[in-house]
Write a protein that holds these residues in place. Structure first.
Motif, PDB file in Angstrom:
ATOM      1  N   ALA A 106     -28.646   6.195 -73.864  1.00  0.00           N
ATOM      2  CA  ALA A 106     -27.452   5.962 -73.054  1.00  0.00           C
ATOM      3  C   ALA A 106     -26.227   6.583 -73.707  1.00  0.00           C
ATOM      4  O   ALA A 106     -25.269   6.955 -73.020  1.00  0.00           O
ATOM      5  CB  ALA A 106     -27.235   4.458 -72.856  1.00  0.00           C
ATOM      6  N   SER A 107     -26.242   6.709 -75.027  1.00  0.00           N
ATOM      7  CA  SER A 107     -25.110   7.307 -75.738  1.00  0.00           C
ATOM      8  C   SER A 107     -25.408   8.759 -76.073  1.00  0.00           C
ATOM      9  O   SER A 107     -26.503   9.095 -76.539  1.00  0.00           O
ATOM     10  CB  SER A 107     -24.808   6.528 -77.022  1.00  0.00           C
ATOM     11  OG  SER A 107     -25.803   6.756 -77.998  1.00  0.00           O
ATOM     12  N   ASP A 108     -24.424   9.626 -75.843  1.00  0.00           N
ATOM     13  CA  ASP A 108     -24.584  11.042 -76.169  1.00  0.00           C
ATOM     14  C   ASP A 108     -24.862  11.256 -77.652  1.00  0.00           C
ATOM     15  O   ASP A 108     -25.695  12.085 -78.030  1.00  0.00           O
ATOM     16  CB  ASP A 108     -23.320  11.815 -75.782  1.00  0.00           C
ATOM     17  CG  ASP A 108     -23.327  12.285 -74.333  1.00  0.00           C
ATOM     18  OD1 ASP A 108     -24.423  12.467 -73.779  1.00  0.00           O
ATOM     19  OD2 ASP A 108     -22.237  12.458 -73.771  1.00  0.00           O
ATOM     20  N   SER A 109     -24.166  10.505 -78.499  1.00  0.00           N
ATOM     21  CA  SER A 109     -24.300  10.715 -79.939  1.00  0.00           C
ATOM     22  C   SER A 109     -25.735  10.491 -80.405  1.00  0.00           C
ATOM     23  O   SER A 109     -26.296  11.291 -81.167  1.00  0.00           O
ATOM     24  CB  SER A 109     -23.364   9.773 -80.705  1.00  0.00           C
ATOM     25  OG  SER A 109     -22.019  10.019 -80.371  1.00  0.00           O
ATOM     26  N   HIS A 110     -26.351   9.414 -79.947  1.00  0.00           N
ATOM     27  CA  HIS A 110     -27.725   9.141 -80.363  1.00  0.00           C
ATOM     28  C   HIS A 110     -28.690  10.113 -79.708  1.00  0.00           C
ATOM     29  O   HIS A 110     -29.677  10.542 -80.330  1.00  0.00           O
ATOM     30  CB  HIS A 110     -28.116   7.693 -80.030  1.00  0.00           C
ATOM     31  CG  HIS A 110     -29.457   7.322 -80.574  1.00  0.00           C
ATOM     32  ND1 HIS A 110     -30.601   7.317 -79.818  1.00  0.00           N
ATOM     33  CD2 HIS A 110     -29.843   6.962 -81.835  1.00  0.00           C
ATOM     34  CE1 HIS A 110     -31.624   6.958 -80.564  1.00  0.00           C
ATOM     35  NE2 HIS A 110     -31.192   6.741 -81.787  1.00  0.00           N
ATOM     36  N   ASN A 111     -28.446  10.482 -78.457  1.00  0.00           N
ATOM     37  CA  ASN A 111     -29.346  11.421 -77.801  1.00  0.00           C
ATOM     38  C   ASN A 111     -29.341  12.769 -78.518  1.00  0.00           C
ATOM     39  O   ASN A 111     -30.383  13.409 -78.678  1.00  0.00           O
ATOM     40  CB  ASN A 111     -28.946  11.613 -76.330  1.00  0.00           C
ATOM     41  CG  ASN A 111     -30.140  11.937 -75.456  1.00  0.00           C
ATOM     42  OD1 ASN A 111     -31.136  11.218 -75.472  1.00  0.00           O
ATOM     43  ND2 ASN A 111     -30.050  13.018 -74.696  1.00  0.00           N
ATOM     44  N   PRO A 151     -25.804   3.386 -82.964  1.00  0.00           N
ATOM     45  CA  PRO A 151     -25.362   3.378 -84.368  1.00  0.00           C
ATOM     46  C   PRO A 151     -24.109   4.205 -84.610  1.00  0.00           C
ATOM     47  O   PRO A 151     -23.464   4.056 -85.656  1.00  0.00           O
ATOM     48  CB  PRO A 151     -26.567   3.981 -85.110  1.00  0.00           C
ATOM     49  CG  PRO A 151     -27.282   4.790 -84.086  1.00  0.00           C
ATOM     50  CD  PRO A 151     -27.099   4.056 -82.801  1.00  0.00           C
ATOM     51  N   PHE A 152     -23.754   5.058 -83.664  1.00  0.00           N
ATOM     52  CA  PHE A 152     -22.599   5.937 -83.836  1.00  0.00           C
ATOM     53  C   PHE A 152     -21.407   5.554 -82.946  1.00  0.00           C
ATOM     54  O   PHE A 152     -20.269   5.831 -83.288  1.00  0.00           O
ATOM     55  CB  PHE A 152     -22.995   7.381 -83.530  1.00  0.00           C
ATOM     56  CG  PHE A 152     -24.274   7.803 -84.194  1.00  0.00           C
ATOM     57  CD1 PHE A 152     -24.362   7.917 -85.574  1.00  0.00           C
ATOM     58  CD2 PHE A 152     -25.410   8.054 -83.442  1.00  0.00           C
ATOM     59  CE1 PHE A 152     -25.542   8.295 -86.195  1.00  0.00           C
ATOM     60  CE2 PHE A 152     -26.605   8.436 -84.049  1.00  0.00           C
ATOM     61  CZ  PHE A 152     -26.671   8.544 -85.424  1.00  0.00           C
ATOM     62  N   GLU A 153     -21.699   4.903 -81.802  1.00  0.00           N
ATOM     63  CA  GLU A 153     -20.643   4.602 -80.835  1.00  0.00           C
ATOM     64  C   GLU A 153     -20.381   3.116 -80.648  1.00  0.00           C
ATOM     65  O   GLU A 153     -19.433   2.729 -79.976  1.00  0.00           O
ATOM     66  CB  GLU A 153     -20.990   5.221 -79.477  1.00  0.00           C
ATOM     67  CG  GLU A 153     -21.123   6.738 -79.511  1.00  0.00           C
ATOM     68  CD  GLU A 153     -21.512   7.331 -78.169  1.00  0.00           C
ATOM     69  OE1 GLU A 153     -21.328   6.647 -77.127  1.00  0.00           O
ATOM     70  OE2 GLU A 153     -22.004   8.474 -78.147  1.00  0.00           O
ATOM     71  N   GLY A 154     -21.225   2.265 -81.237  1.00  0.00           N
ATOM     72  CA  GLY A 154     -21.043   0.826 -81.075  1.00  0.00           C
ATOM     73  C   GLY A 154     -21.644   0.303 -79.785  1.00  0.00           C
ATOM     74  O   GLY A 154     -22.652   0.816 -79.289  1.00  0.00           O
ATOM     75  N   GLU A 155     -21.014  -0.721 -79.222  1.00  0.00           N
ATOM     76  CA  GLU A 155     -21.567  -1.381 -78.041  1.00  0.00           C
ATOM     77  C   GLU A 155     -21.510  -0.463 -76.822  1.00  0.00           C
ATOM     78  O   GLU A 155     -20.521   0.232 -76.589  1.00  0.00           O
ATOM     79  CB  GLU A 155     -20.813  -2.680 -77.754  1.00  0.00           C
ATOM     80  CG  GLU A 155     -21.464  -3.532 -76.674  1.00  0.00           C
ATOM     81  CD  GLU A 155     -20.918  -4.949 -76.639  1.00  0.00           C
ATOM     82  OE1 GLU A 155     -21.165  -5.638 -75.640  1.00  0.00           O
ATOM     83  OE2 GLU A 155     -20.250  -5.352 -77.611  1.00  0.00           O
ATOM     84  N   THR A 181     -32.630  -0.685 -79.099  1.00  0.00           N
ATOM     85  CA  THR A 181     -33.094   0.223 -80.145  1.00  0.00           C
ATOM     86  C   THR A 181     -32.769  -0.268 -81.545  1.00  0.00           C
ATOM     87  O   THR A 181     -33.563  -0.098 -82.477  1.00  0.00           O
ATOM     88  CB  THR A 181     -32.487   1.618 -79.925  1.00  0.00           C
ATOM     89  OG1 THR A 181     -32.826   2.059 -78.601  1.00  0.00           O
ATOM     90  CG2 THR A 181     -32.972   2.622 -80.942  1.00  0.00           C
ATOM     91  N   LEU A 182     -31.617  -0.880 -81.718  1.00  0.00           N
ATOM     92  CA  LEU A 182     -31.183  -1.328 -83.040  1.00  0.00           C
ATOM     93  C   LEU A 182     -31.484  -2.797 -83.306  1.00  0.00           C
ATOM     94  O   LEU A 182     -31.256  -3.280 -84.417  1.00  0.00           O
ATOM     95  CB  LEU A 182     -29.681  -1.088 -83.204  1.00  0.00           C
ATOM     96  CG  LEU A 182     -29.238   0.371 -83.156  1.00  0.00           C
ATOM     97  CD1 LEU A 182     -27.730   0.478 -83.179  1.00  0.00           C
ATOM     98  CD2 LEU A 182     -29.833   1.149 -84.308  1.00  0.00           C
ATOM     99  N   GLY A 183     -31.946  -3.526 -82.309  1.00  0.00           N
ATOM    100  CA  GLY A 183     -32.198  -4.949 -82.505  1.00  0.00           C
ATOM    101  C   GLY A 183     -30.944  -5.757 -82.724  1.00  0.00           C
ATOM    102  O   GLY A 183     -30.950  -6.776 -83.416  1.00  0.00           O
ATOM    103  N   GLN A 184     -29.821  -5.326 -82.105  1.00  0.00           N
ATOM    104  CA  GLN A 184     -28.535  -6.006 -82.303  1.00  0.00           C
ATOM    105  C   GLN A 184     -28.121  -6.865 -81.113  1.00  0.00           C
ATOM    106  O   GLN A 184     -27.096  -7.547 -81.179  1.00  0.00           O
ATOM    107  CB  GLN A 184     -27.447  -4.953 -82.581  1.00  0.00           C
ATOM    108  CG  GLN A 184     -27.647  -4.240 -83.913  1.00  0.00           C
ATOM    109  CD  GLN A 184     -26.701  -3.067 -84.111  1.00  0.00           C
ATOM    110  OE1 GLN A 184     -26.143  -2.544 -83.151  1.00  0.00           O
ATOM    111  NE2 GLN A 184     -26.521  -2.638 -85.349  1.00  0.00           N
ATOM    112  N   GLY A 247     -29.820   1.676 -89.442  1.00  0.00           N
ATOM    113  CA  GLY A 247     -29.673   0.240 -89.249  1.00  0.00           C
ATOM    114  C   GLY A 247     -30.792  -0.394 -88.455  1.00  0.00           C
ATOM    115  O   GLY A 247     -30.898  -1.619 -88.407  1.00  0.00           O
ATOM    116  N   ALA A 248     -31.636   0.422 -87.843  1.00  0.00           N
ATOM    117  CA  ALA A 248     -32.754  -0.137 -87.075  1.00  0.00           C
ATOM    118  C   ALA A 248     -33.891  -0.513 -88.014  1.00  0.00           C
ATOM    119  O   ALA A 248     -34.144   0.160 -89.004  1.00  0.00           O
ATOM    120  CB  ALA A 248     -33.246   0.873 -86.052  1.00  0.00           C
ATOM    121  N   SER A 249     -34.580  -1.594 -87.690  1.00  0.00           N
ATOM    122  CA  SER A 249     -35.764  -1.966 -88.465  1.00  0.00           C
ATOM    123  C   SER A 249     -36.926  -2.135 -87.505  1.00  0.00           C
ATOM    124  O   SER A 249     -36.930  -1.584 -86.410  1.00  0.00           O
ATOM    125  CB  SER A 249     -35.504  -3.236 -89.273  1.00  0.00           C
ATOM    126  OG  SER A 249     -35.400  -4.359 -88.428  1.00  0.00           O
ATOM    127  N   GLY A 250     -37.914  -2.902 -87.916  1.00  0.00           N
ATOM    128  CA  GLY A 250     -39.166  -2.963 -87.188  1.00  0.00           C
ATOM    129  C   GLY A 250     -39.074  -3.487 -85.762  1.00  0.00           C
ATOM    130  O   GLY A 250     -38.148  -4.194 -85.384  1.00  0.00           O
TER     131      GLY A 250
END
Length: 315
Positions: A106-111, A151-155, A181-184, A247-250
């Motif tokens: 959904a975020s350009d930065s992660h894509n 992880p780069f753009e926040g919520e 993806t991040l489990g947050q 920051g992502a884990s299992g």
């Protein structure tokens, strides 16, 4: 006495794709095929067995096409391959794959970090991907990574996910995968987004993909089920994480999801049987078993039917 916990929900085990991504170690084709067959024979409804990601970027996925080629057509009906481009689908289909999870963020930065292109570029390519899937006689899912946080753009605003799901370029997908993806995420967020997806976007099966980074994997999974998700993802022993998401884990543990939802096929005997391939794989990878269910099953609370029999020792 057996209770109905969540009989409508199905588990898709993603050990051999998302579970392996961070390990840095390539499991042999034979070991992967053996794991697929054991899980299918136990009754696991669906599996994600690999990815078309570049082997130099995600080395544990290097033998995905060999795994696909080694499975029967009947086995492949219950198996999914992660793809990000039409070319990925073409290559996987030629090997025999039928089910494709077309994924972008959904975020350009992660894509851009994960796939090397913008979200808009991934959307533009999806109609061609859907057409190739149709030509192969297969199914394609719309998978939206970073549906809650990046992880780069926040919520990530929920409207962003709803707009993607409503974009006409995604309408060739039979299912939609909502990924924490991040489990947050927390259960209220998960329930709200799943509910909105069900009521505000085209009618598709909804899959929830969660991670246990902040200890809410099972809680979020149950919230998703209550809100309308009919399939949920998990990995043996809580293995996994995204190499392009700091920051992502299992993943949420498959064993923990099954213990919480109790599908009819999952019995104490099946749990005990599942521990063997799970621990064989984790030992091979030098990874710990993070499943609370497996820890509990190894306790000495013998009156509880889910506790595994203790090995007999002789003096």
């Amino acid at each position: 006495m057996r209770f109905e916990f969540a009989p409508q929900v199905k588990l898709r085990d993603v050990t051999l794709r998302d579970g392996l991504q961070l390990t840095g170690k390539l499991l042999s084709t034979e070991h992967k095929i053996e794991t697929v067959r054991k899980l299918l024979q136990m009754g696991v409804p669906a599996l994600e067995i690999g990815s078309m990601a570049r082997p130099d970027k995600v080395p544990p996925m290097a033998n995905t096409l060999e795994v696909v080629a080694g499975l029967t057509p009947e086995e492949l009906k219950r198996c999914w391959i992660w793809v990000a481009t039409p070319r990925h689908i073409q290559m996987a289909a030629e090997a025999g794959a039928k089910n494709f999870q077309y994924c972008f963020s959904a975020s350009d930065s992660h894509n851009k970090a994960n796939i090397g292109r913008s979200t808009e570029d991934s959307l533009d390519a999806m109609p061609a991907a859907a057409e190739l899937s149709r030509q192969a006689g297969g199914n394609i899912q719309l998978c939206i990574a970073t549906s809650f946080t990046c992880p780069f753009e926040g919520e990530i605003p929920q409207d962003r996910i709803i707009n993607i799901a409503n974009d006409e370029r995604t309408h060739g997908a039979s299912d939609i995968v909502i990924c924490d993806t991040l489990g947050q995420a927390v259960p209220a967020q998960v329930a709200n987004l799943i509910s909105r997806t069900r009521s505000e976007t085209p009618q598709r099966e909804i899959i929830f993909h969660g991670h246990d980074t902040w200890g809410l994997g099972v809680a979020n999974t149950l919230a998703a089920v209550s809100a309308g998700a009919t399939t949920v993802d998990g990995a043996l022993g809580g293995l996994g994480g995204c190499p392009f998401a700091p920051g992502a884990s299992g993943n949420t543990s498959s064993e923990d999801i099954l213990f919480a939802t109790r599908p009819d096929w999952f019995t104490p005997g099946v749990l005990a049987e599942m521990v063997q391939p799970s621990e064989s794989l984790l030992t091979n990878l030098d990874e710990p078993n993070r499943s609370k269910t497996v820890q509990g099953a190894r306790s000495r609370a013998d009156a509880f039917e889910w506790v595994m029999p203790q090995p007999v020792t002789t003096g």
